[in-house]
Motif scaffolding. Structure first.
Motif, PDB file in Angstrom:
ATOM      1  N   THR A  44       0.834  -1.209   0.000  1.00  0.00           N
ATOM      2  CA  THR A  44       0.000   0.000   0.000  1.00  0.00           C
ATOM      3  C   THR A  44       0.861   1.248   0.000  1.00  0.00           C
ATOM      4  OG1 THR A  44      -1.712  -1.192   1.227  1.00  0.00           O
ATOM      5  CG2 THR A  44      -1.854   1.215   1.203  1.00  0.00           C
ATOM      6  N   ALA A  45       1.928   1.229   0.808  1.00  0.00           N
ATOM      7  CA  ALA A  45       2.824   2.381   0.876  1.00  0.00           C
ATOM      8  C   ALA A  45       3.502   2.638  -0.465  1.00  0.00           C
ATOM      9  CB  ALA A  45       3.869   2.161   1.968  1.00  0.00           C
ATOM     10  N   LEU A  46       3.973   1.578  -1.117  1.00  0.00           N
ATOM     11  CA  LEU A  46       4.669   1.742  -2.389  1.00  0.00           C
ATOM     12  C   LEU A  46       3.740   2.250  -3.482  1.00  0.00           C
ATOM     13  CD1 LEU A  46       6.946  -1.432  -2.370  1.00  0.00           C
ATOM     14  CD2 LEU A  46       7.666   0.955  -2.135  1.00  0.00           C
ATOM     15  N   LYS A  47       2.478   1.854  -3.433  1.00  0.00           N
ATOM     16  CA  LYS A  47       1.520   2.343  -4.418  1.00  0.00           C
ATOM     17  C   LYS A  47       1.297   3.842  -4.272  1.00  0.00           C
ATOM     18  CE  LYS A  47      -1.076  -1.955  -5.044  1.00  0.00           C
ATOM     19  NZ  LYS A  47      -2.367  -2.647  -4.781  1.00  0.00           N
ATOM     20  N   ARG A  48       1.355   4.314  -3.033  1.00  0.00           N
ATOM     21  CA  ARG A  48       1.131   5.741  -2.788  1.00  0.00           C
ATOM     22  C   ARG A  48       2.361   6.561  -3.119  1.00  0.00           C
ATOM     23  NH1 ARG A  48      -2.438   6.051   2.837  1.00  0.00           N
ATOM     24  NH2 ARG A  48      -4.056   4.575   2.175  1.00  0.00           N
ATOM     25  N   SER A  49       3.528   6.035  -2.753  1.00  0.00           N
ATOM     26  CA  SER A  49       4.773   6.755  -3.051  1.00  0.00           C
ATOM     27  C   SER A  49       5.957   5.821  -2.867  1.00  0.00           C
ATOM     28  CB  SER A  49       4.935   7.970  -2.124  1.00  0.00           C
ATOM     29  OG  SER A  49       6.229   8.530  -2.276  1.00  0.00           O
ATOM     30  N   PRO A  50       6.874   5.761  -3.836  1.00  0.00           N
ATOM     31  CA  PRO A  50       8.054   4.897  -3.696  1.00  0.00           C
ATOM     32  C   PRO A  50       9.024   5.401  -2.632  1.00  0.00           C
ATOM     33  CG  PRO A  50       8.202   6.215  -5.696  1.00  0.00           C
ATOM     34  CD  PRO A  50       6.834   6.444  -5.148  1.00  0.00           C
ATOM     35  N   ASP A  51       8.819   6.636  -2.162  1.00  0.00           N
ATOM     36  CA  ASP A  51       9.724   7.216  -1.178  1.00  0.00           C
ATOM     37  C   ASP A  51       9.328   6.917   0.262  1.00  0.00           C
ATOM     38  OD1 ASP A  51      11.254   8.391  -3.219  1.00  0.00           O
ATOM     39  OD2 ASP A  51       9.914  10.136  -3.289  1.00  0.00           O
ATOM     40  N   MET A  52       8.171   6.315   0.467  1.00  0.00           N
ATOM     41  CA  MET A  52       7.723   6.035   1.831  1.00  0.00           C
ATOM     42  C   MET A  52       8.584   4.933   2.446  1.00  0.00           C
ATOM     43  SD  MET A  52       3.593   6.364   1.243  1.00  0.00           S
ATOM     44  CE  MET A  52       3.099   5.933   2.896  1.00  0.00           C
ATOM     45  N   GLN A  53       9.102   5.194   3.640  1.00  0.00           N
ATOM     46  CA  GLN A  53      10.023   4.261   4.298  1.00  0.00           C
ATOM     47  C   GLN A  53       9.301   3.478   5.388  1.00  0.00           C
ATOM     48  OE1 GLN A  53      14.120   5.491   5.147  1.00  0.00           O
ATOM     49  NE2 GLN A  53      13.562   7.528   4.409  1.00  0.00           N
ATOM     50  N   ILE A  54       8.965   2.240   5.078  1.00  0.00           N
ATOM     51  CA  ILE A  54       8.376   1.346   6.067  1.00  0.00           C
ATOM     52  C   ILE A  54       9.237   0.092   6.146  1.00  0.00           C
ATOM     53  CG2 ILE A  54       6.417  -0.140   6.618  1.00  0.00           C
ATOM     54  CD1 ILE A  54       4.560   1.973   5.585  1.00  0.00           C
ATOM     55  N   LEU A  55       9.767  -0.174   7.328  1.00  0.00           N
ATOM     56  CA  LEU A  55      10.588  -1.355   7.558  1.00  0.00           C
ATOM     57  C   LEU A  55       9.752  -2.352   8.357  1.00  0.00           C
ATOM     58  CD1 LEU A  55      12.584   1.204   7.375  1.00  0.00           C
ATOM     59  CD2 LEU A  55      14.259  -0.317   8.432  1.00  0.00           C
ATOM     60  N   PRO A  56       9.342  -3.480   7.746  1.00  0.00           N
ATOM     61  CA  PRO A  56       8.504  -4.447   8.458  1.00  0.00           C
ATOM     62  C   PRO A  56       9.323  -5.305   9.413  1.00  0.00           C
ATOM     63  CG  PRO A  56       8.971  -5.243   6.270  1.00  0.00           C
ATOM     64  CD  PRO A  56       9.606  -3.885   6.360  1.00  0.00           C
ATOM     65  N   SER A  57       8.714  -5.641  10.538  1.00  0.00           N
ATOM     66  CA  SER A  57       9.349  -6.534  11.502  1.00  0.00           C
ATOM     67  C   SER A  57       8.300  -7.480  12.054  1.00  0.00           C
ATOM     68  CB  SER A  57       9.988  -5.725  12.648  1.00  0.00           C
ATOM     69  OG  SER A  57      10.525  -6.593  13.633  1.00  0.00           O
ATOM     70  N   VAL A  58       8.365  -8.743  11.624  1.00  0.00           N
ATOM     71  CA  VAL A  58       7.434  -9.753  12.131  1.00  0.00           C
ATOM     72  C   VAL A  58       7.932 -10.186  13.507  1.00  0.00           C
ATOM     73  CG1 VAL A  58       6.401 -12.008  11.742  1.00  0.00           C
ATOM     74  CG2 VAL A  58       6.921 -10.518   9.792  1.00  0.00           C
ATOM     75  N   PHE A  59       7.176  -9.822  14.541  1.00  0.00           N
ATOM     76  CA  PHE A  59       7.657 -10.038  15.910  1.00  0.00           C
ATOM     77  C   PHE A  59       6.479 -10.087  16.863  1.00  0.00           C
ATOM     78  CE2 PHE A  59       9.489  -8.495  19.972  1.00  0.00           C
ATOM     79  CZ  PHE A  59      10.470  -9.463  20.140  1.00  0.00           C
ATOM     80  N   ASP A  60       6.553 -10.971  17.850  1.00  0.00           N
ATOM     81  CA  ASP A  60       5.537 -11.110  18.895  1.00  0.00           C
ATOM     82  C   ASP A  60       6.017 -10.345  20.121  1.00  0.00           C
ATOM     83  OD1 ASP A  60       3.902 -11.945  21.023  1.00  0.00           O
ATOM     84  OD2 ASP A  60       3.620 -13.937  20.171  1.00  0.00           O
ATOM     85  N   ILE A  61       5.359  -9.229  20.442  1.00  0.00           N
ATOM     86  CA  ILE A  61       5.845  -8.369  21.525  1.00  0.00           C
ATOM     87  C   ILE A  61       5.682  -9.008  22.898  1.00  0.00           C
ATOM     88  CG2 ILE A  61       5.366  -6.297  20.175  1.00  0.00           C
ATOM     89  CD1 ILE A  61       3.024  -5.768  22.162  1.00  0.00           C
TER      90      ILE A  61
END
Length: 234
Positions: A44-61
């Motif tokens: 979704t972020a990339l569709k809106r703008s290639p400059d959006m910086q989202i770093l995913p982290s799959v983690f159980d808090i």
């Protein structure tokens, strides 16, 4: 540009908050247990703008290994964390007489202890003037209308509210501010779980935009506050 960690970012309000912050030009570490949800967030972020910086982290808090899985990721890639948004949470909707002690424990783990662990781990990475935002609920707000079936959920959110007040004093020497937004209704999967017949006038997008703005600026005016954010309850 701020570096921001937000938990529970794979859907609902957390999803929309992450997008709003990335759209504003900030670097967002999006944490969630659902890898699929985080993939959707990135797409979704990339569709809106290639400059959006989202770093995913799959983690159980709650059950994850912070020392081996999470802290090294942050230290190597980010160095510091300016803002932490503790948004992850869960809900049990069940009459009190059918709510077991294990149900109460699960609510406290997901809505309080996971955030305790996250705060303790990230404090060493936060600079002076950092901001911690806990996402509470009107269900745990003192004096608000309470609803049947939500005793365990509301009690766990009330504990998060009090934790916020306590930590405001303890973190004063570090000049790190902490606040809690006690959210009323916004149209999410969790709201549908709690109130299946109710439709909120507030969208997840609208609530996410508000939380994003508060995370960036709210600590200039508030510290240790439990702030109701509600048009309706639910």
């Amino acid at each position: 540009m701020a570096t921001i960690v937000i938990t529970g970012a794979s859907k609902g309000i957390g999803f929309e908050t992450a997008l709003a912050l990335a759209h504003a030009g900030h670097r967002v570490v999006a944490v969630a247990r659902s890898g699929h949800g985080l993939e959707k967030l990135q797409e979704t972020a990339l569709k809106r703008s290639p400059d959006m910086q989202i770093l995913p982290s799959v983690f159980d808090i709650v059950h994850g290994d912070y020392e081996r899985e999470f802290r090294p990721f942050l230290e190597e890639k980010l160095g510091q964390v300016d803002i932490l948004i503790n948004n992850a949470g869960s809900l049990i909707n069940r009459p009190f007489e059918n709510t077991s002690p294990d149900d109460f424990s699960a609510m406290l783990e997901g809505n309080l202890l996971g955030h305790v662990r996250m705060i303790q781990q990230l404090l060493p990475l936060m600079p002076r003037d950092g901001h911690i935002v806990n996402i509470g609920s009107m269900g745990g707000f003192q004096g608000s209308v309470k609803f049947p079936g939500l005793a365990a959920y509301s009690a766990s959110k009330a504990a998060l509210h009090v934790l916020t007040e306590c930590l405001a004093m303890e973190l004063e020497s570090k000049a790190i501010k902490i606040n809690c937004l006690a959210l009323g209704s916004a149209q999410t999967e969790m709201l549908a779980q709690a109130f299946p017949q109710f439709e909120s006038p507030i969208t997840a997008h609208e609530m996410g935009a508000y939380i994003a703005q508060f995370a960036l600026t709210g600590h200039r005016l508030f510290n240790g506050k439990i702030l109701p954010v509600a048009v309706t309850t639910p």
